[in-house]
Design a protein around this motif. Structure first.
Motif, PDB file in Angstrom:
ATOM      1  N   ALA A 171      17.421 -10.931   6.241  1.00 17.66           N
ATOM      2  CA  ALA A 171      18.055 -11.670   5.284  1.00 17.66           C
ATOM      3  C   ALA A 171      18.736 -12.877   5.458  1.00 17.66           C
ATOM      4  O   ALA A 171      18.432 -14.057   4.868  1.00 17.66           O
ATOM      5  N   ALA A 172      19.131 -13.200   6.807  1.00 19.15           N
ATOM      6  CA  ALA A 172      19.788 -14.467   7.391  1.00 19.15           C
ATOM      7  C   ALA A 172      18.769 -15.131   7.822  1.00 19.15           C
ATOM      8  O   ALA A 172      18.936 -16.678   8.356  1.00 19.15           O
ATOM      9  N   GLY A 173      17.527 -14.844   7.728  1.00 16.65           N
ATOM     10  CA  GLY A 173      16.369 -15.749   8.142  1.00 16.65           C
ATOM     11  C   GLY A 173      15.771 -15.545   9.331  1.00 16.65           C
ATOM     12  O   GLY A 173      14.701 -16.145   9.819  1.00 16.65           O
ATOM     13  N   GLU A 174      16.016 -14.415  10.119  1.00 12.78           N
ATOM     14  CA  GLU A 174      15.439 -14.175  11.452  1.00 12.78           C
ATOM     15  C   GLU A 174      14.038 -13.508  11.098  1.00 12.78           C
ATOM     16  O   GLU A 174      13.718 -12.979  10.063  1.00 12.78           O
ATOM     17  N   GLU A 175      13.085 -13.662  12.193  1.00 11.83           N
ATOM     18  CA  GLU A 175      11.719 -12.916  11.934  1.00 11.83           C
ATOM     19  C   GLU A 175      11.929 -11.580  12.152  1.00 11.83           C
ATOM     20  O   GLU A 175      12.661 -11.192  13.083  1.00 11.83           O
ATOM     21  N   LEU A 176      11.039 -10.778  11.527  1.00  6.29           N
ATOM     22  CA  LEU A 176      10.910  -9.401  11.285  1.00  6.29           C
ATOM     23  C   LEU A 176      10.387  -8.905  12.528  1.00  6.29           C
ATOM     24  O   LEU A 176      11.213  -7.938  13.252  1.00  6.29           O
ATOM     25  N   ALA A 177       9.243  -9.467  12.886  1.00 10.19           N
ATOM     26  CA  ALA A 177       8.343  -8.857  13.841  1.00 10.19           C
ATOM     27  C   ALA A 177       9.226  -8.474  15.249  1.00 10.19           C
ATOM     28  O   ALA A 177       9.045  -7.301  15.629  1.00 10.19           O
ATOM     29  N   PRO A 178       9.689  -9.626  15.967  1.00 14.27           N
ATOM     30  CA  PRO A 178      10.472  -9.142  17.177  1.00 14.27           C
ATOM     31  C   PRO A 178      11.656  -8.138  17.150  1.00 14.27           C
ATOM     32  O   PRO A 178      11.662  -7.256  17.929  1.00 14.27           O
ATOM     33  N   LEU A 179      12.296  -8.186  15.888  1.00 15.23           N
ATOM     34  CA  LEU A 179      13.127  -6.972  15.659  1.00 15.23           C
ATOM     35  C   LEU A 179      12.674  -5.540  15.501  1.00 15.23           C
ATOM     36  O   LEU A 179      13.034  -4.571  16.167  1.00 15.23           O
ATOM     37  N   ILE A 180      11.278  -5.451  14.799  1.00 15.52           N
ATOM     38  CA  ILE A 180      10.725  -4.080  14.826  1.00 15.52           C
ATOM     39  C   ILE A 180      10.181  -3.874  16.304  1.00 15.52           C
ATOM     40  O   ILE A 180      10.205  -2.501  16.764  1.00 15.52           O
ATOM     41  N   ALA A 181       9.760  -5.003  16.803  1.00 15.99           N
ATOM     42  CA  ALA A 181       9.357  -4.525  18.469  1.00 15.99           C
ATOM     43  C   ALA A 181      10.504  -3.950  19.236  1.00 15.99           C
ATOM     44  O   ALA A 181      10.131  -3.039  19.983  1.00 15.99           O
ATOM     45  N   GLY A 182      11.731  -4.641  19.119  1.00 20.23           N
ATOM     46  CA  GLY A 182      12.923  -4.307  19.778  1.00 20.23           C
ATOM     47  C   GLY A 182      13.157  -2.713  19.513  1.00 20.23           C
ATOM     48  O   GLY A 182      13.345  -2.049  20.173  1.00 20.23           O
ATOM     49  N   PHE A 183      13.290  -2.486  18.131  1.00 18.84           N
ATOM     50  CA  PHE A 183      13.423  -1.180  17.626  1.00 18.84           C
ATOM     51  C   PHE A 183      12.500  -0.195  18.185  1.00 18.84           C
ATOM     52  O   PHE A 183      12.970   1.154  18.631  1.00 18.84           O
ATOM     53  N   GLN A 184      11.250  -0.434  18.163  1.00 23.07           N
ATOM     54  CA  GLN A 184      10.058   0.581  18.315  1.00 23.07           C
ATOM     55  C   GLN A 184      10.268   0.842  19.741  1.00 23.07           C
ATOM     56  O   GLN A 184      10.059   1.984  20.265  1.00 23.07           O
ATOM     57  N   ALA A 185      10.582  -0.045  20.829  1.00 24.69           N
ATOM     58  CA  ALA A 185      10.689   0.002  22.069  1.00 24.69           C
ATOM     59  C   ALA A 185      11.816   0.863  22.341  1.00 24.69           C
ATOM     60  O   ALA A 185      11.824   1.899  23.285  1.00 24.69           O
ATOM     61  N   LEU A 186      12.912   0.687  21.781  1.00 29.85           N
ATOM     62  CA  LEU A 186      14.144   1.624  21.733  1.00 29.85           C
ATOM     63  C   LEU A 186      13.696   3.259  21.378  1.00 29.85           C
ATOM     64  O   LEU A 186      14.044   4.240  22.454  1.00 29.85           O
ATOM     65  N   VAL A 187      13.142   3.300  20.532  1.00 28.97           N
ATOM     66  CA  VAL A 187      12.705   4.518  19.745  1.00 28.97           C
ATOM     67  C   VAL A 187      11.701   5.269  20.795  1.00 28.97           C
ATOM     68  O   VAL A 187      11.591   6.378  21.399  1.00 28.97           O
ATOM     69  N   ALA A 188      10.827   4.527  21.479  1.00 28.64           N
ATOM     70  CA  ALA A 188       9.745   5.065  22.389  1.00 28.64           C
ATOM     71  C   ALA A 188      10.401   5.678  23.708  1.00 28.64           C
ATOM     72  O   ALA A 188       9.755   6.473  24.383  1.00 28.64           O
ATOM     73  N   ARG A 189      11.713   4.967  24.031  1.00 28.14           N
ATOM     74  CA  ARG A 189      12.348   5.616  25.213  1.00 28.14           C
ATOM     75  C   ARG A 189      12.667   7.238  25.133  1.00 28.14           C
ATOM     76  O   ARG A 189      12.864   7.876  26.134  1.00 28.14           O
ATOM     77  N   ARG A 190      12.646   7.607  23.928  1.00 26.15           N
ATOM     78  CA  ARG A 190      13.070   8.839  23.489  1.00 26.15           C
ATOM     79  C   ARG A 190      11.696   9.686  23.200  1.00 26.15           C
ATOM     80  O   ARG A 190      11.300  10.771  23.669  1.00 26.15           O
TER      81      ARG A 190
END
Lengths: 243, 243
Positions: B98-117
């Motif tokens: 909402a503050a203007g950041e790009e979505l894709a890198p945020l999704i990438a970081g989140f998925q990498a975090l979940v993948a560790r589990r």
């Protein structure tokens, strides 16, 4: 239409014919009777109506799907006389590329020129082959990659009898405007490491097709290295849309 | 591994299980005995192990190919408790977009975090399911698109038992580096008009796969609109590589 030879093996009959000045070949199931789907195949540059890739696909479409398949020599190819105008243009184009011109627009111009002859020729072949009692006026498909795509795009765009087409190894510079008039289902083959058609050009041609159903199959490898499993996919595609 | 229910219809047995804190489902042919190929399926974001797309694919793989199929809930999904850390990150990410950041890198970081589990969880599921006499240690496949691709890429890269994978609807920003460690055959699904994954990102992820055999199937339509014929293609792909 004059048949000059007929052979038969493994349940597939192969008839060589001429229609006016066009040499062609027709494959049908041995002992076929009645109407069936017909696939017209366009060969690649420097190839001909009985190139191994054409024959292999045709025989499987006949043997496994009970279809008829026809292929004819493009002007200047196979059993047709050399074409002086085409030869002259080809020589000129080689010189222009050697002098630094881009290849793609030259190929595009050349294919557009040849298509002005092949589109009416192929329509005449359809008329005649569909007049045979053992082929009839069933649904029609088109298969062609490389030159067979460059000539196939204007053919498929012009010919309402064609209900589905496999195209590929072609680029947007040659065909995008005409591709935008194609609305039938298309399976589009792209070689990811094509040394002749830049990847972006191939993707742009797929993008240009106006078909609601179009499916891009991209595989690693060079221009001539379409994997064998795409032949199986082609059989299923035509069965789904023409069978 | 604890089975909590078993039902059967149209020749397909469906067993709900828990493995530690992981809720899962196993589909096998009714009355199955002996070793067979096993496909693990990863569901999409906000979905769960019995989402309609998972169930439809699983039942056909069992009924038509005689395979076993397993799917489990990703943390924070399906029958698993809400995960406070994930919820917090999701809320933060929404605010950052909402503050203007790009979505894709945020999704990438989140998925990498979940993948560790999920990577170790899914490996434990494989160990256990392959220990059942009616599944056994046969060849393993993986199917997952969208979140199932984001989590699937690190799983397939890490797990040598996986011999073939269907992936897609994912982008290079999330997965390119890990994808470069995948060498098994991959069928990669891309939606040409994907509103969530930019086309160039999807093409770049396909490009990043190190597999000698990889095939990109791109079709018109949005993220959730994979055409039905790709389900048939998936069956043939797994039959070819695991059957």
């Amino acid at each position: 239409m004059r048949f000059t030879s007929e052979t038969s093996s493994d349940g597939v009959s192969e008839q060589i014919f001429t229609l006016g000045e066009i040499p062609g070949v027709l494959w049908t199931p041995e002992g076929a009777a009645g109407t069936r789907p017909l696939v017209l195949m366009g060969h690649g540059g420097g190839q001909h109506k009985k190139a191994p890739g054409i024959v292999a696909r045709a025989r499987r479409l006949v043997a496994e799907c009970d279809f008829a398949v026809a292929a004819v020599d493009v002007p200047g190819h196979g059993d047709r006389p050399k074409d002086e105008e085409y030869d002259r243009i080809a020589t000129e184009n080689q010189a222009r590329v050697a002098a630094g011109e881009e290849l793609a627009p030259l190929i595009a111009g050349f294919q557009a020129l040849v298509a002005r002859r092949t589109v009416p020729e192929w329509r005449a072949v359809l008329d005649t082959v569909q007049g045979l009692a053992y082929v009839g006026a069933g649904p029609v498909g088109y298969w062609g990659v490389s030159l067979g795509c460059g000539l196939g795009v204007p053919f498929v765009a012009a010919e309402p009898r064609v209900r589905a087409a496999v195209l590929g190894l072609g680029g947007a510079q040659a065909s995008a405007e005409t591709a935008a008039r194609i609305t039938v289902p298309v399976e589009f083959l792209l070689q990811w490491d094509d040394e002749r058609v830049p990847r972006a050009e191939g993707l742009a041609l797929f993008d240009a097709l106006a078909s609601d159903e179009k499916t891009l199959h991209a595989n690693p490898g060079k221009h001539g290295e379409i994997p064998a499993f795409e032949l199986d996919s082609m059989l299923r595609f035509f069965t789904r849309h023409l069978g």
